[in-house]
Design a protein around this motif. Sequence first.
Motif, PDB file in Angstrom:
ATOM      1  N   SER A 142       0.825  -1.207   0.000  1.00  0.00           N
ATOM      2  CA  SER A 142       0.000   0.000   0.000  1.00  0.00           C
ATOM      3  C   SER A 142       0.861   1.260   0.000  1.00  0.00           C
ATOM      4  O   SER A 142       0.548   2.245  -0.688  1.00  0.00           O
ATOM      5  CB  SER A 142      -0.921  -0.016   1.222  1.00  0.00           C
ATOM      6  N   THR A 146       0.904   4.251  -3.040  1.00  0.00           N
ATOM      7  CA  THR A 146       0.470   5.634  -2.787  1.00  0.00           C
ATOM      8  C   THR A 146       1.618   6.624  -2.692  1.00  0.00           C
ATOM      9  O   THR A 146       1.369   7.834  -2.684  1.00  0.00           O
ATOM     10  CB  THR A 146      -0.337   5.690  -1.475  1.00  0.00           C
ATOM     11  N   SER A 178      -4.575   6.077   4.890  1.00  0.00           N
ATOM     12  CA  SER A 178      -3.752   5.002   4.330  1.00  0.00           C
ATOM     13  C   SER A 178      -2.547   4.822   5.237  1.00  0.00           C
ATOM     14  O   SER A 178      -2.252   5.681   6.075  1.00  0.00           O
ATOM     15  CB  SER A 178      -3.304   5.351   2.898  1.00  0.00           C
TER      16      SER A 178
END
Length: 304
Positions: A142, A146, A178
């Motif tokens: 992740s 990002t 996030s």
Amino acid sequence: MTLFVVSLAFGGFIALLVWQIYRVFNEVPNEDRQFLDRPALGFRLTWPLILLLEHHFDHLYGEQQIHVVLLRLKRAGVEYSISPQQFIAGKIVSAVFFALFSLVFVSVLGREYALIAVLVSVGGYYYPELWLRELSDVRRGSILRTLPFYLDIITLSVEAGSNLTGGLTQAVQKSTDSPLRREFSRVLRDIRAGKTRADSLREMAERTGSQPVSNVVTGLIQAERTGSSLGPLLRAQAEQLRSERFQRAEKKAMEAPVKLLGPLVMFIFPTTFFVLGFLVTSKGLQEGIISWAPLVWAYTWPGK
């Protein structure tokens, strides 16, 4: 009279056992979790046992072991949910529960399956390790997905006249939740608490355990020390990260046929050949081409 005495003695033994268990659990101090996150479901279900082991066997853990486990918890983003001592205690509790669960099947299947209980208990001990590794991999993936977007926001803020801290603030404010956003928020909290920006960024790189993040942090620190412009540097790093992400996706796409070869050979091809063979055999039996008696009997069973 004898039965009454035996029953009284047995009842006293059970009461004493319950009292001793209560005393053991009562000695465990209450944990202040006001500023901590909730642990995972498996840890919550066995939390009293984990606290019990942590309280009574905390002195048996080595400093090096605690340091390694803490670093792994940081890279998984759960260092504020469970401590290293609690994680190690959770591994022991998991091994015990898996062993008890397997003993039930051993008692039904027979003692010759006792080795399965041993293997299951070992697997139970390492199950939290697999959970932590999977959590770390998901979090690292992740962050890598990002990171270019956050670098773009920081680049726009820096080119608009803001400094690096202001760019980090804008990236945190303009993005959704996030793992990387939480890491940048922690960097900003550390800076407000008095840490230098370089130390805060280095700690973030250590927590993520990602080489691309370490490269970005190293570039930012060097640019800050030499007085270089951050805008072109951040833009170049964002483009490089996007290129690397595309290459990783291309690599996975090329590996997919090779990974599918095993299931195809082991499961799909045999099933296909079985279905085709049954159709060919049926056609041959119906037209009299195949006349082997056992096969004819099996095909026509139950006969008239």
